[in-house]
Design an enzyme around this catalytic site. Structure first.
Site, PDB file in Angstrom:
ATOM      1  N   ASP A  67     -39.829 -77.325  59.099  1.00 37.81           N
ATOM      2  CA  ASP A  67     -41.088 -76.573  59.168  1.00 37.81           C
ATOM      3  C   ASP A  67     -41.479 -76.251  60.603  1.00 37.81           C
ATOM      4  O   ASP A  67     -40.926 -76.807  61.564  1.00 37.81           O
ATOM      5  CB  ASP A  67     -42.211 -77.346  58.457  1.00 37.81           C
ATOM      6  CG  ASP A  67     -42.193 -78.838  58.721  1.00 37.81           C
ATOM      7  OD1 ASP A  67     -41.558 -79.246  59.710  1.00 37.81           O
ATOM      8  OD2 ASP A  67     -42.795 -79.585  57.954  1.00 37.81           O
ATOM      9  N   ASN A 135     -50.450 -87.715  51.650  1.00 37.44           N
ATOM     10  CA  ASN A 135     -50.767 -87.140  50.332  1.00 37.44           C
ATOM     11  C   ASN A 135     -49.492 -86.838  49.535  1.00 37.44           C
ATOM     12  O   ASN A 135     -49.545 -86.168  48.514  1.00 37.44           O
ATOM     13  CB  ASN A 135     -51.620 -85.873  50.491  1.00 37.44           C
ATOM     14  CG  ASN A 135     -50.919 -84.791  51.307  1.00 37.44           C
ATOM     15  OD1 ASN A 135     -49.741 -84.917  51.630  1.00 37.44           O
ATOM     16  ND2 ASN A 135     -51.631 -83.730  51.622  1.00 37.44           N
ATOM     17  N   HIS A 137     -46.845 -85.199  50.741  1.00 44.28           N
ATOM     18  CA  HIS A 137     -46.116 -83.978  51.109  1.00 44.28           C
ATOM     19  C   HIS A 137     -44.769 -84.302  51.744  1.00 44.28           C
ATOM     20  O   HIS A 137     -44.596 -85.342  52.384  1.00 44.28           O
ATOM     21  CB  HIS A 137     -46.963 -83.027  51.981  1.00 44.28           C
ATOM     22  CG  HIS A 137     -47.189 -83.456  53.391  1.00 44.28           C
ATOM     23  ND1 HIS A 137     -48.406 -83.309  54.037  1.00 44.28           N
ATOM     24  CD2 HIS A 137     -46.367 -83.993  54.319  1.00 44.28           C
ATOM     25  CE1 HIS A 137     -48.308 -83.724  55.277  1.00 44.28           C
ATOM     26  NE2 HIS A 137     -47.077 -84.147  55.467  1.00 44.28           N
ATOM     27  N   GLU A 142     -47.464 -79.157  50.208  1.00 44.01           N
ATOM     28  CA  GLU A 142     -48.665 -79.930  49.906  1.00 44.01           C
ATOM     29  C   GLU A 142     -48.829 -80.079  48.394  1.00 44.01           C
ATOM     30  O   GLU A 142     -48.350 -79.235  47.621  1.00 44.01           O
ATOM     31  CB  GLU A 142     -49.887 -79.195  50.465  1.00 44.01           C
ATOM     32  CG  GLU A 142     -49.854 -78.970  51.971  1.00 44.01           C
ATOM     33  CD  GLU A 142     -50.271 -80.195  52.766  1.00 44.01           C
ATOM     34  OE1 GLU A 142     -50.032 -81.333  52.308  1.00 44.01           O
ATOM     35  OE2 GLU A 142     -50.830 -80.012  53.855  1.00 44.01           O
TER      36      GLU A 142
HETATM   37  C1  F6R Z   1     -42.547 -82.911  59.712  1.00 41.28           C
HETATM   38  C2  F6R Z   1     -42.863 -82.876  58.302  1.00 41.28           C
HETATM   39  C3  F6R Z   1     -43.924 -83.734  57.695  1.00 41.28           C
HETATM   40  C4  F6R Z   1     -43.911 -85.177  58.192  1.00 41.28           C
HETATM   41  C5  F6R Z   1     -45.006 -85.996  57.517  1.00 41.28           C
HETATM   42  C6  F6R Z   1     -45.068 -87.410  58.046  1.00 41.28           C
HETATM   43  O1  F6R Z   1     -41.517 -81.990  60.002  1.00 41.28           O
HETATM   44  O2  F6R Z   1     -42.267 -82.123  57.637  1.00 41.28           O
HETATM   45  O3  F6R Z   1     -43.738 -83.727  56.297  1.00 41.28           O
HETATM   46  O4  F6R Z   1     -42.664 -85.744  57.939  1.00 41.28           O
HETATM   47  O5  F6R Z   1     -46.251 -85.378  57.732  1.00 41.28           O
HETATM   48  O6  F6R Z   1     -45.438 -87.375  59.379  1.00 41.28           O
HETATM   49  P1  F6R Z   1     -45.434 -88.685  60.291  1.00 41.28           P
HETATM   50  O7  F6R Z   1     -43.999 -89.074  60.476  1.00 41.28           O
HETATM   51  O8  F6R Z   1     -46.050 -88.233  61.598  1.00 41.28           O
HETATM   52  O9  F6R Z   1     -46.240 -89.724  59.578  1.00 41.28           O
END
Ligand code: F6R
Length: 241
Positions: A67, A135, A137, A142
């Site tokens: 992303d 959540n 994701h 989402e």
């Molecule tokens: C990042 C991504 C997100 C993160 C998720 C967890 O490229 O796709 O899905 O993996 O938000 O983020 P952290 O590791 O910061 O808790």
């Protein structure tokens, strides 16, 4: 689904880095699916260490990131392009042209999404690294009534913007939109490594891995994939036992 729990973050990082570098040793032209966020930072540090100590070359490796924010230039230190360069790409011998992130600055972002999926279809991901949002994701997919299969533009949930605000000067600076690979594209990877750490993720780990398969917990769709390796630290895994 294989679930491995580690006593320390370092052990988790080493396991994931070893898995990825072993793949690159066996298959120098490997295609890696990569994630950003706080979870993979230690994994990337360890990959760099193995690259240096054991001369594992990434020259023929191709990468696709999950992303990118819409509207941030790659030079912006909050963009995922900047993150990948500083945490990994600039520290190994990978060829810049073989590293791909969705282009959140494209004039026609929709066309860019189609192009990204086309490239992914031509170069299927061997191993996809994922983190997990509070959540549920994965990427920026989402919770919703429907999930998109392919790469698409998403409006970020308020809770996701708040969780990511820690990286920005203020909440107003957190982009409202992002481009993300869809759950369908993610599930096409040959192997998926889901890395999760921290007590604050214990409940969502339980929901995603043992709860019903539902679009309200996008990570629960990983239960449908034949080769998922879940790497947890003690805190993240504490509700599984
Ligand atoms: C990042 C991504 C997100 C993160 C998720 C967890 O490229 O796709 O899905 O993996 O938000 O983020 P952290 O590791 O910061 O808790």
């Amino acid at each position: 689904m294989e679930i491995i729990q580690f006593d320390t973050q370092q052990e988790l990082d080493s396991y994931a880095a070893r898995y990825i570098t072993n793949l690159v040793k066996e298959k120098p032209q490997a295609v890696l699916g990569l994630a950003t966020g706080s979870t993979p930072i230690g994994i990337y540090d360890k990959i760099v260490q193995i690259h240096n100590d054991e001369r594992v070359s990434f020259k023929q490796v191709t990468t696709y990131n999950l992303d990118e924010y819409v509207g941030l230039q790659p030079q912006n230190d909050q963009s995922y392009a900047y993150y990948m360069n500083s945490h990994l790409f600039s520290r190994i011998d990978i060829v810049a042209e073989q590293t791909h992130l969705p282009n959140g600055m494209a004039d026609d972002v929709e066309a860019e999404c189609i192009q990204y999926d086309k490239m992914l279809a031509e170069q299927p991901v061997d191993v996809q690294l994922l983190g997990l949002g509070h959540n549920g994701h994965i990427g920026f997919n989402e919770p919703d009534q429907n999930l998109s299969g392919g790469t698409h533009v998403v409006k970020l949930k308020q809770e996701t913007r708040e969780a990511n605000a820690r990286f920005f000067d203020s909440m107003n600076d957190v982009p409202e939109y992002a481009v993300t690979m869809g759950v369908g594209s993610i599930l096409k990877a040959n192997t998926i490594i889901l890395a999760v750490r921290g007590a604050d993720k214990a409940q969502i780990v339980k929901d995603a891995l043992t709860g019903p398969i539902t679009t309200s917990v996008p990570a629960s769709l990983l239960q449908t994939h034949p080769r998922v390796i879940v790497l947890l630290d003690r805190e993240a895994g504490r509700m599984l036992n």
